[in-house]
Scaffold this motif. Structure first.
Motif, PDB file in Angstrom:
ATOM      1  N   THR A 260       0.467 -12.305   0.431  1.00  0.00           N
ATOM      2  CA  THR A 260      -0.247 -11.974  -0.804  1.00  0.00           C
ATOM      3  C   THR A 260       0.419 -12.659  -1.999  1.00  0.00           C
ATOM      4  O   THR A 260       1.511 -12.263  -2.420  1.00  0.00           O
ATOM      5  CB  THR A 260      -0.240 -10.440  -1.018  1.00  0.00           C
ATOM      6  N   PRO A 261      -0.224 -13.676  -2.561  1.00  0.00           N
ATOM      7  CA  PRO A 261       0.412 -14.384  -3.678  1.00  0.00           C
ATOM      8  C   PRO A 261       0.793 -13.444  -4.820  1.00  0.00           C
ATOM      9  O   PRO A 261       1.868 -13.562  -5.406  1.00  0.00           O
ATOM     10  CB  PRO A 261      -0.674 -15.377  -4.121  1.00  0.00           C
ATOM     11  N   GLU A 266       7.428  -8.654  -7.406  1.00  0.00           N
ATOM     12  CA  GLU A 266       7.150  -7.213  -7.527  1.00  0.00           C
ATOM     13  C   GLU A 266       7.999  -6.377  -6.581  1.00  0.00           C
ATOM     14  O   GLU A 266       8.359  -6.817  -5.495  1.00  0.00           O
ATOM     15  CB  GLU A 266       5.668  -6.926  -7.197  1.00  0.00           C
ATOM     16  N   ARG A 267       8.228  -5.142  -6.994  1.00  0.00           N
ATOM     17  CA  ARG A 267       8.773  -4.093  -6.110  1.00  0.00           C
ATOM     18  C   ARG A 267       7.582  -3.247  -5.677  1.00  0.00           C
ATOM     19  O   ARG A 267       6.671  -3.003  -6.478  1.00  0.00           O
ATOM     20  CB  ARG A 267       9.729  -3.164  -6.847  1.00  0.00           C
ATOM     21  N   PHE A 268       7.617  -2.778  -4.427  1.00  0.00           N
ATOM     22  CA  PHE A 268       6.522  -1.933  -3.935  1.00  0.00           C
ATOM     23  C   PHE A 268       7.075  -0.700  -3.227  1.00  0.00           C
ATOM     24  O   PHE A 268       7.876  -0.830  -2.275  1.00  0.00           O
ATOM     25  CB  PHE A 268       5.655  -2.689  -2.914  1.00  0.00           C
ATOM     26  N   ILE A 269       6.613   0.464  -3.632  1.00  0.00           N
ATOM     27  CA  ILE A 269       6.888   1.677  -2.853  1.00  0.00           C
ATOM     28  C   ILE A 269       5.905   1.658  -1.681  1.00  0.00           C
ATOM     29  O   ILE A 269       4.700   1.483  -1.875  1.00  0.00           O
ATOM     30  CB  ILE A 269       6.667   2.941  -3.716  1.00  0.00           C
ATOM     31  N   ASN A 308       7.058  12.838  -6.258  1.00  0.00           N
ATOM     32  CA  ASN A 308       5.745  12.197  -6.148  1.00  0.00           C
ATOM     33  C   ASN A 308       5.939  10.688  -6.318  1.00  0.00           C
ATOM     34  O   ASN A 308       6.248  10.228  -7.411  1.00  0.00           O
ATOM     35  CB  ASN A 308       4.818  12.764  -7.243  1.00  0.00           C
ATOM     36  N   TYR A 309       5.814   9.944  -5.227  1.00  0.00           N
ATOM     37  CA  TYR A 309       5.949   8.493  -5.313  1.00  0.00           C
ATOM     38  C   TYR A 309       4.605   7.869  -5.664  1.00  0.00           C
ATOM     39  O   TYR A 309       3.614   8.079  -4.959  1.00  0.00           O
ATOM     40  CB  TYR A 309       6.465   7.910  -3.993  1.00  0.00           C
ATOM     41  N   VAL A 310       4.596   7.101  -6.726  1.00  0.00           N
ATOM     42  CA  VAL A 310       3.362   6.460  -7.183  1.00  0.00           C
ATOM     43  C   VAL A 310       3.143   5.181  -6.368  1.00  0.00           C
ATOM     44  O   VAL A 310       4.004   4.295  -6.376  1.00  0.00           O
ATOM     45  CB  VAL A 310       3.471   6.106  -8.686  1.00  0.00           C
ATOM     46  N   THR A 311       2.015   5.107  -5.686  1.00  0.00           N
ATOM     47  CA  THR A 311       1.792   3.942  -4.809  1.00  0.00           C
ATOM     48  C   THR A 311       0.577   3.112  -5.260  1.00  0.00           C
ATOM     49  O   THR A 311       0.038   2.334  -4.475  1.00  0.00           O
ATOM     50  CB  THR A 311       1.591   4.401  -3.346  1.00  0.00           C
ATOM     51  N   ASP A 312       0.185   3.268  -6.516  1.00  0.00           N
ATOM     52  CA  ASP A 312      -1.016   2.561  -6.999  1.00  0.00           C
ATOM     53  C   ASP A 312      -0.903   1.043  -6.813  1.00  0.00           C
ATOM     54  O   ASP A 312      -1.854   0.388  -6.369  1.00  0.00           O
ATOM     55  CB  ASP A 312      -1.249   2.851  -8.490  1.00  0.00           C
ATOM     56  N   LYS A 313       0.256   0.504  -7.156  1.00  0.00           N
ATOM     57  CA  LYS A 313       0.410  -0.957  -7.073  1.00  0.00           C
ATOM     58  C   LYS A 313       0.290  -1.425  -5.624  1.00  0.00           C
ATOM     59  O   LYS A 313      -0.388  -2.407  -5.321  1.00  0.00           O
ATOM     60  CB  LYS A 313       1.763  -1.373  -7.668  1.00  0.00           C
ATOM     61  N   GLN A 314       0.967  -0.700  -4.733  1.00  0.00           N
ATOM     62  CA  GLN A 314       0.885  -1.061  -3.305  1.00  0.00           C
ATOM     63  C   GLN A 314      -0.556  -0.974  -2.827  1.00  0.00           C
ATOM     64  O   GLN A 314      -1.050  -1.873  -2.131  1.00  0.00           O
ATOM     65  CB  GLN A 314       1.798  -0.130  -2.493  1.00  0.00           C
ATOM     66  N   ARG A 315      -1.240   0.114  -3.176  1.00  0.00           N
ATOM     67  CA  ARG A 315      -2.604   0.293  -2.665  1.00  0.00           C
ATOM     68  C   ARG A 315      -3.529  -0.810  -3.179  1.00  0.00           C
ATOM     69  O   ARG A 315      -4.449  -1.228  -2.488  1.00  0.00           O
ATOM     70  CB  ARG A 315      -3.127   1.692  -3.022  1.00  0.00           C
ATOM     71  N   LEU A 317      -2.472  -4.058  -4.272  1.00  0.00           N
ATOM     72  CA  LEU A 317      -2.097  -5.422  -3.877  1.00  0.00           C
ATOM     73  C   LEU A 317      -1.783  -5.578  -2.387  1.00  0.00           C
ATOM     74  O   LEU A 317      -1.961  -6.655  -1.816  1.00  0.00           O
ATOM     75  CB  LEU A 317      -0.888  -5.889  -4.690  1.00  0.00           C
ATOM     76  N   LEU A 318      -1.273  -4.517  -1.762  1.00  0.00           N
ATOM     77  CA  LEU A 318      -0.936  -4.591  -0.331  1.00  0.00           C
ATOM     78  C   LEU A 318      -1.677  -3.458   0.383  1.00  0.00           C
ATOM     79  O   LEU A 318      -1.076  -2.440   0.729  1.00  0.00           O
ATOM     80  CB  LEU A 318       0.579  -4.422  -0.109  1.00  0.00           C
TER      81      LEU A 318
END
Ligand code: NDP
Length: 342
Positions: A260-261, A266-269, A308-315, A317-318
């Motif tokens: 994924t370009p 980025e860091r991803f949870i 509560n781990y926020v996973t918006d970015k992961q969801r 982009l990945l």
């Protein structure tokens, strides 16, 4: 944004719990994999496991990753590096036993990458949510913007008397920071970028070489003790737990992070959601009534999940289709049963 669809990936710590699944998933997606192990005897099981991939799987023996130049030859000709070799051990006294290999190992592989990997396009750091916070009975929302300053403060204050989890979290915090600092210092000179993946507890079936449950890696020895061994008291089963991800989904996360370009920089949870140990125990008992029932008073709807781990970015982009707790528990127990572990 130098992501890749094909090529050769160096996986450090290939014989570990996460490392072995990472190799498998990358091979299945068509990548070639060079896995590092500390000695040839640790390669035998991997060579057998991945024999069907022929010369797409190879081993590099790196005896001491703390030695300068240790990865100089292993990094040559690779298109990506997934760095996971690092101790996850909750039974150490001196925090340096975790911090030194975590930090120095990261620096060593990055230095070799800087000097000897002209074809490298992406470097993935296996970090941890422990680099963001040390779980406690305090309500917090944690995102990729967070760093575990608390672990640094805890070790400064308590040294060897700090909590085992605090020591491990500090090692992950310092190692990940070291990686980003190194990258930011050298990014003008290199043709590669960096991504970090930060999972909470990783559980699931075992692919690496383990001859008995006591020899499982730290997260799975805990899971086995709770679910099969019955070694955790009912109070803890209902109250202890943070967040989890299936090891196979973690392996998928590496593949997505490579291809994924937009993951660049980025860091991803990487988290499927919260748990209490009893969540696994209840499903295990339903699937295999000979396993213990644990805390029969437990009501998952009333469980309090502090982090509560926020996973918006992961969801975004990945996009991983996370396995459920039922799938993880069922498949892991099948794996354990086939080994005669219950
Ligand atoms: P394992 O213990 O199964 O694997 C660890 C790997 O790192 C092994 O290959 C091990 O080699 C290698 N390693 C450890 N210490 C050293 C050292 N001093 N020099 C060289 N190699 C070393 O653990 P996991 O698969 O669970 O962990 C892999 C990575 O994922 C680690 O970075 C860990 O911090 C991270 N992580 C794990 C989580 C989990 O719940 N399992 C959660 C979050 C992050 P050897 O077999 O020779 O010791």
């Amino acid at each position: 944004m130098p992501a890749l669809d094909t090529g050769k990936v160096l996986v450090t710590g290939a014989n570990g719990f996460i490392g072995a699944w990472t190799c498998k998933t990358l091979l299945e997606r068509g990548f070639s994999v060079r896995g590092t192990v500390r000695n040839e005897s640790k390669a035998t099981h991997l060579r057998k496991t991945f024999a069907s991939f022929g010369d797409k799987f190879e081993i590099a023996v790196v005896e001491d990753m703390l030695e300068e130049g240790a990865f100089d030859s292993a990094v040559q000709g690779v298109d990506a590096i997934v760095h996971g070799a690092s101790p996850f051990d909750l039974a150490v006294d001196d925090p340096a036993e975790l911090i030194d290999p975590a930090v120095k190992g990261t620096t060593t592989v990055l230095t070799s990458a800087l000097k000897h990997a002209p074809t490298l396009r992406r470097f993935i750091v296996t970090s941890s949510t422990g680099a963001m916070n040390t779980p406690s009975a305090e309500m917090v929302t944690v995102s990729e913007a967070d760093w575990n300053e608390g672990a640094i403060a805890e070790i400064n204050e308590k040294g060897a008397e700090a909590s085992p989890l605090g020591k491990y979290c500090l090692s992950k915090t310092l190692a990940e920071r070291t990686a980003w600092d190194f990258y930011n210092k050298h990014k003008g000179e290199v043709g590669w970028d960096m991504v970090s993946l930060n999972p909470p507890y990783v559980f699931g079936p075992v692919l690496h070489e383990v001859d008995k449950p006591e020899k499982l890696n730290t997260s799975m020895v805990w899971w086995y003790g709770a679910v099969v061994g019955g070694s955790i008291d009912n109070e803890s089963l209902a109250n202890v737990g943070v967040a989890w991800v299936d090891v196979r989904d973690m392996a998928e996360a590496y593949t997505l992070a490579l291809t994924t370009p937009e993951a660049s920089g980025e860091r991803f949870i990487i988290s499927a959601g919260p748990f209490k140990l009893q969540d696994f125990v209840s499903i295990a008992h339903r699937l295999h009534p000979q396993l213990h029932a644990g805390n029969t008073e437990y009501n998952p709807a009333k469980a309090v999940h502090y982090t509560n781990y926020v996973t918006d970015k992961q969801r975004k982009l990945l996009p991983i289709k996370y396995r459920t707790i039922e799938e993880l528990t069922g498949d892991t127990l099948e794996n354990f049963q086939a080994r005669g572990w219950f």
